[in-house]
Design a protein around this motif. Structure first.
Motif, PDB file in Angstrom:
ATOM      1  N   GLY A   8      24.814  10.360 -13.228  1.00  0.00           N
ATOM      2  CA  GLY A   8      23.824  11.005 -12.376  1.00  0.00           C
ATOM      3  C   GLY A   8      22.504  10.252 -12.402  1.00  0.00           C
ATOM      4  O   GLY A   8      22.379   9.189 -13.024  1.00  0.00           O
TER       5      GLY A   8
ATOM      6  N   THR B 235      19.651  11.144 -13.836  1.00  0.00           N
ATOM      7  CA  THR B 235      18.982  11.255 -15.127  1.00  0.00           C
ATOM      8  C   THR B 235      19.998  11.705 -16.160  1.00  0.00           C
ATOM      9  O   THR B 235      21.069  12.238 -15.821  1.00  0.00           O
ATOM     10  CB  THR B 235      17.816  12.258 -15.093  1.00  0.00           C
ATOM     11  OG1 THR B 235      18.350  13.583 -14.914  1.00  0.00           O
ATOM     12  CG2 THR B 235      16.833  11.940 -13.970  1.00  0.00           C
TER      13      THR B 235
ATOM     14  N   ASN C  53      20.938  15.218 -15.729  1.00  0.00           N
ATOM     15  CA  ASN C  53      21.545  15.579 -14.448  1.00  0.00           C
ATOM     16  C   ASN C  53      22.656  14.591 -14.120  1.00  0.00           C
ATOM     17  O   ASN C  53      22.514  13.712 -13.285  1.00  0.00           O
ATOM     18  CB  ASN C  53      20.485  15.599 -13.342  1.00  0.00           C
ATOM     19  CG  ASN C  53      21.067  15.941 -11.984  1.00  0.00           C
ATOM     20  OD1 ASN C  53      22.144  16.523 -11.894  1.00  0.00           O
ATOM     21  ND2 ASN C  53      20.366  15.569 -10.933  1.00  0.00           N
ATOM     22  N   THR C  54      23.767  14.734 -14.827  1.00  0.00           N
ATOM     23  CA  THR C  54      24.928  13.872 -14.588  1.00  0.00           C
ATOM     24  C   THR C  54      26.057  14.751 -14.057  1.00  0.00           C
ATOM     25  O   THR C  54      26.906  15.215 -14.810  1.00  0.00           O
ATOM     26  CB  THR C  54      25.368  13.160 -15.879  1.00  0.00           C
ATOM     27  OG1 THR C  54      25.635  14.148 -16.898  1.00  0.00           O
ATOM     28  CG2 THR C  54      24.283  12.225 -16.379  1.00  0.00           C
ATOM     29  N   ASN C  55      26.064  14.958 -12.765  1.00  0.00           N
ATOM     30  CA  ASN C  55      27.001  15.899 -12.160  1.00  0.00           C
ATOM     31  C   ASN C  55      28.096  15.242 -11.335  1.00  0.00           C
ATOM     32  O   ASN C  55      28.949  15.939 -10.796  1.00  0.00           O
ATOM     33  CB  ASN C  55      26.238  16.897 -11.283  1.00  0.00           C
ATOM     34  CG  ASN C  55      25.301  17.771 -12.093  1.00  0.00           C
ATOM     35  OD1 ASN C  55      25.682  18.239 -13.160  1.00  0.00           O
ATOM     36  ND2 ASN C  55      24.087  17.975 -11.602  1.00  0.00           N
TER      37      ASN C  55
END
Length: 484
Positions: A333, A335, A338-340
């Motif tokens: 992702g 950051t 925030n690895t979605n």
């Protein structure tokens, strides 16, 4: 030959007819497929032919002294009783070069998308003088690597991009021999059913933005006696500290708090762990470490681990593998928080006999924020995280291997100063420290001062830290907390 489980061996011809030392130039003549005969001492009731890449019995023109070599190909156990050369009386035409061995083999299935292509041309009464290869109708002759001797020529090609997934791929090899005759060989194979994800270029972070080499780990271990649930959802619940003991109705405590007290650990090297601290099952690498914060043992149930990283990737196509007992999920992702975007996963219990393949492409060079989630439910437990190039596995961030993909700890988040107060000659404030990072508290008496002066160095542990400055007797003083 005899074999309890079947197997293969390769027959080679040495280029030097009377070679008597090892490491001599040679070329493969073909392979012998040994069937299941009923036992390693139960010999087949038939002669087993040496066959070429396409299953044809190999015919040679022999004279004088020749030296052969027999080499095991498969890991099956077999015994070879004897090797016999059978005269052929009806071979009247010129024996030209032929494809003796190769990979992928004709009609192979489940071939990896980045599998190297190779084959051997065995010389006979004429020799190969020119070789051409096309892959799916596109000539790759200019990218071939060849090696020749009197016995034959080996040819290899590494695709510059992934082969189409879950598809039939066709190879055409054209041999021109020393008599000027062209020999065309065509065969096909099917690739693995896999997804290749293109990572958005906007996810790339600048080089140098990582906090240091390695992985930022966080582990949470629940009591061995708790029910073993092999799901990714259960692993997330454990990491959040929300898995509840149904008897006490209280959350299970973390039995792997580590030195920081919150399960965090900065791994400067590789992710190559086993609950026993030694290789078990079917590992790729023959050495292992125990999981950080967890005492090695044959029973280490209910373990969840996340590994945050910035992975350094130039533009290109990548093949990673995760060999795990039990499951995993790899995401990327913009950051670390925030690895979605999922790149690959296995949600369930399994042994480590077969790794999971992860394919992706990068269009912008940089550091890519990623998260590896892993869980061990019950019984055996291990995880290996590595890349594959030219069929060679390399652990990510291996400091002993120059070919290893580098990973870095994600940068620390900005620190917010809380509850500032000043009384007499003392200033106080607090902030939430961060595990795995060091905080440097600094001050200036005026913002125009040339440099910041050190006040205190604090090792982060994830708790609120109070700072007191008893020397703040001037009219003004400015503070900052620098984290690295």
């Amino acid at each position: 030959a005899a074999s309890g489980g079947g197997g293969q061996f390769e027959m080679d011809l040495l280029a030097n007819s009377t070679a008597t030392t090892s490491n001599q130039p040679l070329a493969a003549l073909g392979r012998v497929v040994v069937p299941v005969t009923g036992g390693s001492k139960v010999f087949s009731g038939q002669l087993l032919p040496v066959t070429d890449l396409f299953g044809n019995t190999v015919v040679l023109n022999l004279s004088g002294t020749k030296t052969f070599r027999c080499t095991a190909v498969s890991q099956r156990v077999y015994n070879m009783e004897y090797f016999v050369v059978v005269p052929v009386t009806n071979a009247t035409s010129t024996l030209r070069p032929y494809l003796s061995t190769g990979s992928p083999t004709p009609n192979a299935t489940g071939v990896l998308l980045d599998a190297p292509i190779s084959f051997t041309v065995a010389h006979r009464q004429t020799t190969a003088t020119n070789l051409q290869l096309s892959v799916n109708g596109i000539s790759v002759t200019g990218s071939l690597t060849t090696s020749s001797n009197a016995a034959g020529t080996t040819v290899s090609y590494t695709p510059s991009s992934f082969l189409p997934a879950n598809s039939t791929n066709t190879l055409i090899a054209i041999i021109t021999d020393s008599a000027g005759v062209k020999l065309t060989n065509a065969w096909s194979f099917t690739t693995i059913n896999a997804t290749v994800t293109t990572i958005p270029g906007a996810y790339a972070q600048p080089l140098g933005s990582g906090a240091g080499p390695g992985f930022a780990l966080r582990l949470y271990k629940v009591d061995d006696a708790a029910p073993t649930t092999a799901t990714l959802l259960n692993a997330e619940i454990e990491l959040a500290g929300l898995r509840t003991n149904l008897v006490t109705s209280l959350p299970y405590p973390n039995l792997a708090p580590g030195a920081n007290g919150d399960g965090t650990y900065a791994e400067p090297n590789t992710i190559n762990y086993d609950i026993t601290g030694a290789p078990t099952g079917t590992p790729t690498f023959n050495t292992k470490s125990a999981f950080p914060n967890v005492t090695a043992g044959g029973v280490n149930n209910n373990l969840a681990m996340e590994a945050l990283m910035y992975m350094q990737l130039p533009v290109g196509s990548y093949h990673l593998q995760v060999r795990s007992d039990d499951g995993f999920k790899l995401t990327v992702g913009p950051t670390a928080a925030n690895t979605n975007l999922a790149l690959g996963s296995f949600d369930g219990g399994r042994g480590n006999g077969t790794p999971s393949d992860v394919y992706f492409a990068v269009t912008n060079s940089g550091l890519y924020p990623m998260r590896l989630l892993y869980f061990q439910a019950g019984a055996g437990g291990n995880v290996e995280f590595y890349s594959v190039s030219n069929s060679t596995p390399v652990l990510l961030n291996d400091p002993a291997n120059a070919s290893a993909i580098k990973t870095f700890l994600p940068p620390a988040a900005p620190v917010l100063l809380l509850n500032p107060a000043h009384s007499g000659g003392a200033t106080t404030f607090s902030f939430l420290s961060q595990s795995l990072y060091t905080h440097y508290v600094e001050y200036k008496n005026a913002l125009t001062d040339a440099s910041w002066s050190p006040l205190q160095t604090i090792a982060g542990n994830g708790s609120i830290t109070n700072v007191t400055d008893n020397s703040a007797v001037g009219a003004t003083r400015f503070y900052r907390v620098r984290t690295q």
